[in-house]
Design a protein around this motif. Sequence first.
Motif, PDB file in Angstrom:
ATOM      1  N   GLU A   1      -8.847  14.513   5.076  1.00 37.01           N
ATOM      2  CA  GLU A   1      -9.546  14.452   6.356  1.00 37.01           C
ATOM      3  C   GLU A   1      -9.196  15.645   7.240  1.00 37.01           C
ATOM      4  O   GLU A   1      -8.222  16.357   6.994  1.00 37.01           O
ATOM      5  CB  GLU A   1      -9.218  13.148   7.083  1.00 37.01           C
ATOM      6  CG  GLU A   1      -9.545  11.894   6.296  1.00 37.01           C
ATOM      7  CD  GLU A   1     -11.039  11.717   6.017  1.00 37.01           C
ATOM      8  OE1 GLU A   1     -11.854  12.456   6.610  1.00 37.01           O
ATOM      9  OE2 GLU A   1     -11.392  10.857   5.192  1.00 37.01           O
TER      10      GLU A   1
ATOM     11  N   HIS B   1      -7.569   6.964   9.006  1.00 42.05           N
ATOM     12  CA  HIS B   1      -8.017   5.684   8.441  1.00 42.05           C
ATOM     13  C   HIS B   1      -7.170   4.518   8.956  1.00 42.05           C
ATOM     14  O   HIS B   1      -7.299   4.141  10.113  1.00 42.05           O
ATOM     15  CB  HIS B   1      -8.080   5.782   6.916  1.00 42.05           C
ATOM     16  CG  HIS B   1      -9.181   6.696   6.471  1.00 42.05           C
ATOM     17  ND1 HIS B   1     -10.507   6.395   6.650  1.00 42.05           N
ATOM     18  CD2 HIS B   1      -9.144   7.945   5.919  1.00 42.05           C
ATOM     19  CE1 HIS B   1     -11.263   7.390   6.208  1.00 42.05           C
ATOM     20  NE2 HIS B   1     -10.459   8.348   5.762  1.00 42.05           N
ATOM     21  N   GLN B   2      -6.324   3.903   8.144  1.00 41.42           N
ATOM     22  CA  GLN B   2      -5.651   2.676   8.583  1.00 41.42           C
ATOM     23  C   GLN B   2      -4.856   2.875   9.878  1.00 41.42           C
ATOM     24  O   GLN B   2      -4.892   2.028  10.776  1.00 41.42           O
ATOM     25  CB  GLN B   2      -4.736   2.147   7.481  1.00 41.42           C
ATOM     26  CG  GLN B   2      -5.495   1.604   6.272  1.00 41.42           C
ATOM     27  CD  GLN B   2      -4.568   1.015   5.245  1.00 41.42           C
ATOM     28  OE1 GLN B   2      -4.400  -0.191   5.156  1.00 41.42           O
ATOM     29  NE2 GLN B   2      -3.951   1.882   4.459  1.00 41.42           N
TER      30      GLN B   2
ATOM     31  N   HIS C   1      -7.147   2.873  12.900  1.00 39.18           N
ATOM     32  CA  HIS C   1      -8.104   1.769  13.010  1.00 39.18           C
ATOM     33  C   HIS C   1      -7.381   0.420  13.046  1.00 39.18           C
ATOM     34  O   HIS C   1      -7.837  -0.550  12.466  1.00 39.18           O
ATOM     35  CB  HIS C   1      -9.074   1.777  11.825  1.00 39.18           C
ATOM     36  CG  HIS C   1     -10.054   2.904  11.854  1.00 39.18           C
ATOM     37  ND1 HIS C   1      -9.738   4.169  11.395  1.00 39.18           N
ATOM     38  CD2 HIS C   1     -11.339   2.978  12.282  1.00 39.18           C
ATOM     39  CE1 HIS C   1     -10.798   4.960  11.533  1.00 39.18           C
ATOM     40  NE2 HIS C   1     -11.776   4.268  12.071  1.00 39.18           N
TER      41      HIS C   1
ATOM     42  N   LEU D   1      -5.856   3.920   1.242  1.00 41.75           N
ATOM     43  CA  LEU D   1      -7.081   3.508   0.559  1.00 41.75           C
ATOM     44  C   LEU D   1      -7.371   4.356  -0.679  1.00 41.75           C
ATOM     45  O   LEU D   1      -8.127   3.937  -1.551  1.00 41.75           O
ATOM     46  CB  LEU D   1      -8.260   3.568   1.525  1.00 41.75           C
ATOM     47  CG  LEU D   1      -8.199   2.550   2.675  1.00 41.75           C
ATOM     48  CD1 LEU D   1      -9.120   2.948   3.816  1.00 41.75           C
ATOM     49  CD2 LEU D   1      -8.541   1.148   2.175  1.00 41.75           C
TER      50      LEU D   1
ATOM     51  N   PRO E   1     -10.190  -3.115  -0.904  1.00 38.47           N
ATOM     52  CA  PRO E   1     -10.301  -2.892   0.540  1.00 38.47           C
ATOM     53  C   PRO E   1     -10.882  -4.115   1.254  1.00 38.47           C
ATOM     54  O   PRO E   1     -11.930  -4.629   0.865  1.00 38.47           O
ATOM     55  CB  PRO E   1     -11.252  -1.698   0.631  1.00 38.47           C
ATOM     56  CG  PRO E   1     -12.132  -1.820  -0.587  1.00 38.47           C
ATOM     57  CD  PRO E   1     -11.265  -2.445  -1.660  1.00 38.47           C
TER      58      PRO E   1
ATOM     59  N   ARG F   1     -12.245  -5.309   4.897  1.00 33.82           N
ATOM     60  CA  ARG F   1     -12.645  -4.866   6.233  1.00 33.82           C
ATOM     61  C   ARG F   1     -12.278  -5.918   7.268  1.00 33.82           C
ATOM     62  O   ARG F   1     -12.549  -7.112   7.090  1.00 33.82           O
ATOM     63  CB  ARG F   1     -14.150  -4.593   6.289  1.00 33.82           C
ATOM     64  CG  ARG F   1     -14.592  -4.040   7.648  1.00 33.82           C
ATOM     65  CD  ARG F   1     -16.039  -3.593   7.660  1.00 33.82           C
ATOM     66  NE  ARG F   1     -16.966  -4.689   7.433  1.00 33.82           N
ATOM     67  CZ  ARG F   1     -17.625  -4.881   6.305  1.00 33.82           C
ATOM     68  NH1 ARG F   1     -17.437  -4.069   5.285  1.00 33.82           N
ATOM     69  NH2 ARG F   1     -18.460  -5.888   6.176  1.00 33.82           N
TER      70      ARG F   1
ATOM     71  N   GLU G   1     -13.678   3.128   2.123  1.00 32.15           N
ATOM     72  CA  GLU G   1     -13.720   3.444   3.552  1.00 32.15           C
ATOM     73  C   GLU G   1     -14.955   2.785   4.172  1.00 32.15           C
ATOM     74  O   GLU G   1     -15.693   3.380   4.950  1.00 32.15           O
ATOM     75  CB  GLU G   1     -13.705   4.956   3.763  1.00 32.15           C
ATOM     76  CG  GLU G   1     -12.406   5.584   3.252  1.00 32.15           C
ATOM     77  CD  GLU G   1     -12.446   7.096   3.144  1.00 32.15           C
ATOM     78  OE1 GLU G   1     -13.404   7.707   3.687  1.00 32.15           O
ATOM     79  OE2 GLU G   1     -11.533   7.678   2.513  1.00 32.15           O
TER      80      GLU G   1
ATOM     81  N   TYR H   1     -16.259   0.763   6.661  1.00 29.53           N
ATOM     82  CA  TYR H   1     -15.984   0.193   7.981  1.00 29.53           C
ATOM     83  C   TYR H   1     -17.129  -0.675   8.506  1.00 29.53           C
ATOM     84  O   TYR H   1     -16.947  -1.412   9.470  1.00 29.53           O
ATOM     85  CB  TYR H   1     -15.684   1.322   8.979  1.00 29.53           C
ATOM     86  CG  TYR H   1     -14.402   2.054   8.652  1.00 29.53           C
ATOM     87  CD1 TYR H   1     -13.167   1.501   8.971  1.00 29.53           C
ATOM     88  CD2 TYR H   1     -14.415   3.281   7.984  1.00 29.53           C
ATOM     89  CE1 TYR H   1     -11.983   2.147   8.657  1.00 29.53           C
ATOM     90  CE2 TYR H   1     -13.240   3.937   7.667  1.00 29.53           C
ATOM     91  CZ  TYR H   1     -12.033   3.369   8.005  1.00 29.53           C
ATOM     92  OH  TYR H   1     -10.864   4.007   7.679  1.00 29.53           O
TER      93      TYR H   1
ATOM     94  N   ASP I   1     -21.864   0.663   4.956  1.00 32.37           N
ATOM     95  CA  ASP I   1     -21.059   1.668   4.262  1.00 32.37           C
ATOM     96  C   ASP I   1     -20.855   1.211   2.815  1.00 32.37           C
ATOM     97  O   ASP I   1     -19.873   0.539   2.480  1.00 32.37           O
ATOM     98  CB  ASP I   1     -19.703   1.838   4.958  1.00 32.37           C
ATOM     99  CG  ASP I   1     -19.831   2.423   6.356  1.00 32.37           C
ATOM    100  OD1 ASP I   1     -20.846   3.090   6.617  1.00 32.37           O
ATOM    101  OD2 ASP I   1     -18.930   2.195   7.180  1.00 32.37           O
TER     102      ASP I   1
ATOM    103  N   ASP J   1     -17.335   3.560  -5.555  1.00 34.35           N
ATOM    104  CA  ASP J   1     -16.199   2.753  -5.114  1.00 34.35           C
ATOM    105  C   ASP J   1     -16.360   1.309  -5.564  1.00 34.35           C
ATOM    106  O   ASP J   1     -15.403   0.667  -6.019  1.00 34.35           O
ATOM    107  CB  ASP J   1     -16.079   2.779  -3.582  1.00 34.35           C
ATOM    108  CG  ASP J   1     -15.571   4.100  -3.059  1.00 34.35           C
ATOM    109  OD1 ASP J   1     -15.329   5.018  -3.859  1.00 34.35           O
ATOM    110  OD2 ASP J   1     -15.424   4.222  -1.823  1.00 34.35           O
TER     111      ASP J   1
END
Length: 393
Positions: free
Chosen positions: A32, A38-39, A42, A199, A218, A220, A274, A276, A280, A285
């Motif tokens: 990134e 990410h985690q 968030h 992730l 994952p 959410r 990812e 969210y 998404d 994935d």
Amino acid sequence: MKIGVIGAGILGLAVARELASSGAEVTVLDKESRVAAHQTGHNSGVVHAGIYYAPGSLKARLCRDGVAMLREYCAEHRLPYDEVGKLVVASTRAELPALRRIAERARENGVPGIVELDALGLREVEPFAVGAGAVHSPTTAITDFAAVARRLAEDVVAMGGAVRLSHPVRALSEIASGVVVVAGRSRLRFDAVVSCAGLGTDRVAALAGAPGDVRIVPFRGEYRRLRGAARGLVRGLIYPVPDPRYPFLGVHLTRRIDGEVLVGPNAVMALAFEGYRWRDLSPGDLREILGWPGTWRLAGRNWRTGLREVYGSVAPDAFLTAARRYVPMLGPADLEPAEGGVRAQAVGRDGRLLDDFAIDVHGRIVLVRNAPSPAATASLAIARHVVLTVPLG
């Protein structure tokens, strides 16, 4: 020693800082363009006191150590840290035995100041809350974990390390003299590598030739937040009695360091690592997630709970209903959508959720396999523990 750290979340940066402070030449790599993307960036910002975790587990020990280290770090660097306190509330008398067990576990874990309250006593802490009883943890705190991560990154650089953002790891191979990492357009050689990829854990492990016996699934977590004057109905943190079968704590009310009050989260399987939002969706994935036998065994064992969580995601009043069990004055106009997060939860081949932190050493590569909540709280202590596993010879 040259050591690479994969992942610029709070845990990766804490590990990098710990390594740099011991004299290692450290390079942090992340795909990134910013740290804590990410985690770390968030979550609700809760500094967990260590109430829930199995005594003697890594979570219990490192959470308690991590709280003390984080409090001191925030004070040293003038980062926000506010002990607003937490109430774990039994909404019915049937939940009181489980509540007592929580109090016993908290004391066994060395959580200070734990008090058991009756229906009247809990209202002295949270005047607008209701319940049959509660456990009060006055030292549970809130902070800004993204701000802590940014400060850790500054520390790493100040100690002579580097934080290379926009450097996705594309290849990883162990050679006789160390580990070669291809990240972005760079080819780097390290004496050892530590992966705190969150992730992206499984993909890094696969590159290292160590897929292991668990995979990340994952989940959410979606939130609502209180509007306007309704924020005044919550002083600190109000949590339900959790279901001991799951590491998720249920829909709760959380005052944040910026003054917002969150309601949530639920826990629904994301459609991308990812993911969210519902939209998404990553087919690649999803193939990885559904290709793991543990995902199907987890779903088969817990499909009723899964359906309830999905209903809570799509039904507009579900969060309000959950919140009103504890703060009945809340109304439909008091909630609005808020940003959610994704939890990297390791699941075994048998479909069981891995409850504790998990760290593997594969030659010169250290893989943090499972570091969900309270990993942000415990990050400085986890870093100290991880560094002891790094092969320095």
